[in-house]
Design a protein around this motif. Structure first.
Motif, PDB file in Angstrom:
ATOM      1  N   ASN A  40       0.880  -1.227   0.069  1.00  0.00           N
ATOM      2  CA  ASN A  40       0.063  -0.012   0.002  1.00  0.00           C
ATOM      3  C   ASN A  40       0.903   1.327   0.085  1.00  0.00           C
ATOM      4  O   ASN A  40       1.017   1.863   0.947  1.00  0.00           O
ATOM      5  CB  ASN A  40      -0.844   0.113   1.320  1.00  0.00           C
ATOM      6  CG  ASN A  40      -1.836   1.419   1.197  1.00  0.00           C
ATOM      7  OD1 ASN A  40      -2.121   1.780   0.106  1.00  0.00           O
ATOM      8  ND2 ASN A  40      -2.473   1.422   2.462  1.00  0.00           N
ATOM      9  N   ASP A  42       1.107   4.589  -0.067  1.00  0.00           N
ATOM     10  CA  ASP A  42       0.143   5.793  -0.252  1.00  0.00           C
ATOM     11  C   ASP A  42       0.827   7.060   0.041  1.00  0.00           C
ATOM     12  O   ASP A  42       0.137   8.205   0.088  1.00  0.00           O
ATOM     13  CB  ASP A  42      -1.087   5.576   0.821  1.00  0.00           C
ATOM     14  CG  ASP A  42      -0.476   5.079   2.319  1.00  0.00           C
ATOM     15  OD1 ASP A  42       0.672   4.965   2.430  1.00  0.00           O
ATOM     16  OD2 ASP A  42      -1.111   5.025   3.123  1.00  0.00           O
ATOM     17  N   PHE A  81      -4.436   3.888  -5.018  1.00  0.00           N
ATOM     18  CA  PHE A  81      -5.819   4.385  -4.896  1.00  0.00           C
ATOM     19  C   PHE A  81      -6.818   3.284  -5.056  1.00  0.00           C
ATOM     20  O   PHE A  81      -6.728   2.254  -5.953  1.00  0.00           O
ATOM     21  CB  PHE A  81      -5.575   5.538  -5.742  1.00  0.00           C
ATOM     22  CG  PHE A  81      -5.704   5.117  -6.981  1.00  0.00           C
ATOM     23  CD1 PHE A  81      -7.039   5.057  -7.961  1.00  0.00           C
ATOM     24  CD2 PHE A  81      -4.452   4.819  -7.855  1.00  0.00           C
ATOM     25  CE1 PHE A  81      -6.833   4.916  -9.220  1.00  0.00           C
ATOM     26  CE2 PHE A  81      -4.507   4.446  -9.150  1.00  0.00           C
ATOM     27  CZ  PHE A  81      -5.756   4.391 -10.043  1.00  0.00           C
ATOM     28  N   PRO A  82      -7.945   3.586  -4.565  1.00  0.00           N
ATOM     29  CA  PRO A  82      -9.233   2.810  -4.642  1.00  0.00           C
ATOM     30  C   PRO A  82     -10.012   3.228  -6.085  1.00  0.00           C
ATOM     31  O   PRO A  82      -9.923   4.516  -6.247  1.00  0.00           O
ATOM     32  CB  PRO A  82     -10.134   3.064  -3.541  1.00  0.00           C
ATOM     33  CG  PRO A  82      -9.497   4.554  -3.107  1.00  0.00           C
ATOM     34  CD  PRO A  82      -8.194   4.672  -3.426  1.00  0.00           C
ATOM     35  N   LEU A  83     -10.330   2.274  -6.747  1.00  0.00           N
ATOM     36  CA  LEU A  83     -10.971   2.905  -8.046  1.00  0.00           C
ATOM     37  C   LEU A  83     -12.431   3.140  -7.763  1.00  0.00           C
ATOM     38  O   LEU A  83     -12.772   4.114  -8.434  1.00  0.00           O
ATOM     39  CB  LEU A  83     -11.019   1.537  -8.942  1.00  0.00           C
ATOM     40  CG  LEU A  83     -10.006   1.029  -9.595  1.00  0.00           C
ATOM     41  CD1 LEU A  83     -10.277  -0.364 -10.183  1.00  0.00           C
ATOM     42  CD2 LEU A  83      -9.295   2.008 -10.572  1.00  0.00           C
ATOM     43  N   ARG A  84     -13.012   2.897  -6.393  1.00  0.00           N
ATOM     44  CA  ARG A  84     -14.106   3.330  -6.147  1.00  0.00           C
ATOM     45  C   ARG A  84     -14.238   3.474  -4.598  1.00  0.00           C
ATOM     46  O   ARG A  84     -13.354   2.613  -3.944  1.00  0.00           O
ATOM     47  CB  ARG A  84     -15.348   2.240  -6.561  1.00  0.00           C
ATOM     48  CG  ARG A  84     -15.488   2.205  -7.907  1.00  0.00           C
ATOM     49  CD  ARG A  84     -16.675   1.157  -8.310  1.00  0.00           C
ATOM     50  NE  ARG A  84     -16.749   0.672  -9.986  1.00  0.00           N
ATOM     51  CZ  ARG A  84     -15.867   0.065 -10.420  1.00  0.00           C
ATOM     52  NH1 ARG A  84     -15.024  -0.612  -9.927  1.00  0.00           N
ATOM     53  NH2 ARG A  84     -16.049  -0.193 -11.764  1.00  0.00           N
ATOM     54  N   PRO A  85     -14.969   4.297  -4.021  1.00  0.00           N
ATOM     55  CA  PRO A  85     -14.968   4.465  -2.537  1.00  0.00           C
ATOM     56  C   PRO A  85     -15.176   3.068  -1.858  1.00  0.00           C
ATOM     57  O   PRO A  85     -16.193   2.377  -2.349  1.00  0.00           O
ATOM     58  CB  PRO A  85     -16.225   5.466  -2.423  1.00  0.00           C
ATOM     59  CG  PRO A  85     -16.119   6.201  -3.622  1.00  0.00           C
ATOM     60  CD  PRO A  85     -15.929   5.498  -4.662  1.00  0.00           C
ATOM     61  N   GLU A  87     -13.501   0.461  -1.850  1.00  0.00           N
ATOM     62  CA  GLU A  87     -12.557  -0.699  -2.546  1.00  0.00           C
ATOM     63  C   GLU A  87     -11.352  -0.727  -2.010  1.00  0.00           C
ATOM     64  O   GLU A  87     -10.679   0.320  -1.721  1.00  0.00           O
ATOM     65  CB  GLU A  87     -12.888  -0.479  -3.905  1.00  0.00           C
ATOM     66  CG  GLU A  87     -14.339  -0.944  -4.401  1.00  0.00           C
ATOM     67  CD  GLU A  87     -14.348  -1.084  -6.158  1.00  0.00           C
ATOM     68  OE1 GLU A  87     -15.092  -1.460  -6.535  1.00  0.00           O
ATOM     69  OE2 GLU A  87     -13.393  -0.738  -6.473  1.00  0.00           O
ATOM     70  N   LYS A  88     -10.713  -1.897  -1.963  1.00  0.00           N
ATOM     71  CA  LYS A  88      -9.180  -1.957  -1.807  1.00  0.00           C
ATOM     72  C   LYS A  88      -8.462  -1.277  -3.083  1.00  0.00           C
ATOM     73  O   LYS A  88      -8.781  -1.143  -4.120  1.00  0.00           O
ATOM     74  CB  LYS A  88      -8.645  -3.455  -1.803  1.00  0.00           C
ATOM     75  CG  LYS A  88      -9.293  -4.327  -0.690  1.00  0.00           C
ATOM     76  CD  LYS A  88      -8.786  -5.527  -0.712  1.00  0.00           C
ATOM     77  CE  LYS A  88      -9.293  -6.382   0.573  1.00  0.00           C
ATOM     78  NZ  LYS A  88      -8.879  -7.870   0.315  1.00  0.00           N
ATOM     79  N   PRO A  89      -7.200  -0.607  -2.369  1.00  0.00           N
ATOM     80  CA  PRO A  89      -6.452   0.173  -3.705  1.00  0.00           C
ATOM     81  C   PRO A  89      -5.978  -0.649  -4.652  1.00  0.00           C
ATOM     82  O   PRO A  89      -5.608  -1.966  -4.204  1.00  0.00           O
ATOM     83  CB  PRO A  89      -5.456   0.837  -2.674  1.00  0.00           C
ATOM     84  CG  PRO A  89      -5.271  -0.137  -1.358  1.00  0.00           C
ATOM     85  CD  PRO A  89      -6.641  -0.585  -1.176  1.00  0.00           C
ATOM     86  N   VAL A  90      -5.687  -0.083  -5.860  1.00  0.00           N
ATOM     87  CA  VAL A  90      -5.070  -0.831  -6.809  1.00  0.00           C
ATOM     88  C   VAL A  90      -3.593   0.070  -7.055  1.00  0.00           C
ATOM     89  O   VAL A  90      -3.577   1.338  -6.668  1.00  0.00           O
ATOM     90  CB  VAL A  90      -5.639  -0.894  -8.025  1.00  0.00           C
ATOM     91  CG1 VAL A  90      -7.216  -1.693  -7.868  1.00  0.00           C
ATOM     92  CG2 VAL A  90      -6.087   0.770  -8.459  1.00  0.00           C
ATOM     93  N   HIS A 121      -3.945  -5.185  -8.948  1.00  0.00           N
ATOM     94  CA  HIS A 121      -4.579  -5.565  -7.789  1.00  0.00           C
ATOM     95  C   HIS A 121      -3.519  -6.466  -6.641  1.00  0.00           C
ATOM     96  O   HIS A 121      -2.645  -7.079  -7.461  1.00  0.00           O
ATOM     97  CB  HIS A 121      -5.940  -6.226  -7.855  1.00  0.00           C
ATOM     98  CG  HIS A 121      -6.884  -5.488  -8.349  1.00  0.00           C
ATOM     99  ND1 HIS A 121      -7.799  -4.817  -7.799  1.00  0.00           N
ATOM    100  CD2 HIS A 121      -7.111  -5.401  -9.743  1.00  0.00           C
ATOM    101  CE1 HIS A 121      -8.700  -4.314  -8.691  1.00  0.00           C
ATOM    102  NE2 HIS A 121      -8.338  -4.548  -9.844  1.00  0.00           N
TER     103      HIS A 121
END
Length: 214
Positions: A40, A42, A81-85, A87-90, A121
């Motif tokens: 991760n 970030d 970063f997550p593709l959608r709120p 979700e696990k980050p990619v 992922h």
């Protein structure tokens, strides 16, 4: 593993002259990549395996290239970063390139954005393949391509890596590096397997080759 507070997880070079007596002007390599459950990044992105002709002179670490002293085209990873709120980050993969016309001492970052793009992922194996062909000195015909699971995700065909013929593909640079400057904010692991270097396109392993494990 990128250890918390460190920059470097892996730094190995396959030197073509040492193993083959010559340095190519065009080469492919493929490896399988799996980001661990703890992956991760970030805070900042970083570097991944790729190609180099730095010769200990230029083409990495703020050592700017001028076409005569070195070049490199490592892979790269961006901030997760997550593709959608929710979700696990990619993680987005790309290329981090020092070429003859780069103006910044920090090199150029080129995202892999064709087709499905370079998004990967955690906890899944991917076939990652890259191809470099150095330009004819004086021409903008250098090539850099990348595939994920056999799908073309990046292609540039008008690159000037060099202005002199004695710059070649010195090494395959197996480098995993956090930053820039920022240190890894936590322990983060990734896994690399089934690496192949070749003079032509390799592609993903067949199910038989993989033993059904991929």
């Amino acid at each position: 593993t990128l250890s918390k507070g460190e920059n470097t997880a892996l730094n190995l070079r396959y030197l073509f002259r040492q193993h083959h007596g010559e340095e190519p002007e065009e080469i492919y390599f493929r490896y399988y990549l799996r980001l661990g459950a703890d992956w991760n990044p970030d805070v900042e992105g970083g570097k991944m395996p790729g190609f180099a002709g730095t010769y200990g002179r230029a083409g990495w670490g703020n050592r700017i290239t001028d076409g005569t002293n070195g070049w490199s085209a490592r892979g790269s990873f961006g901030r997760a970063f997550p593709l959608r709120p929710g979700e696990k980050p990619v993680t987005a993969l790309g290329s981090f390139v020092y070429h003859a016309e780069v103006k910044s001492p920090f090199g150029a970052h080129w995202p892999w954005s064709l087709g499905r793009g370079g998004l990967v992922h955690n906890e899944r194996w991917y076939s990652v393949e890259q191809h470099v062909k150095l330009n004819t000195p004086g021409k903008h015909n250098g090539v850099l391509r990348a595939w994920i699971d056999g799908v073309l995700v990046a292609e540039r065909t008008e690159i000037s890596f060099r202005t002199v013929a004695d710059l070649r593909v010195e090494s395959l640079w197996m480098n995993v590096y956090h930053g820039g400057i920022a240190k890894s904010p936590r322990d983060m692991s990734l896994y690399i397997d089934n690496l192949v270097i070749a003079r032509s396109y390799i592609g993903p392993m067949s199910r038989r080759e993989a033993g059904g494990s991929r």
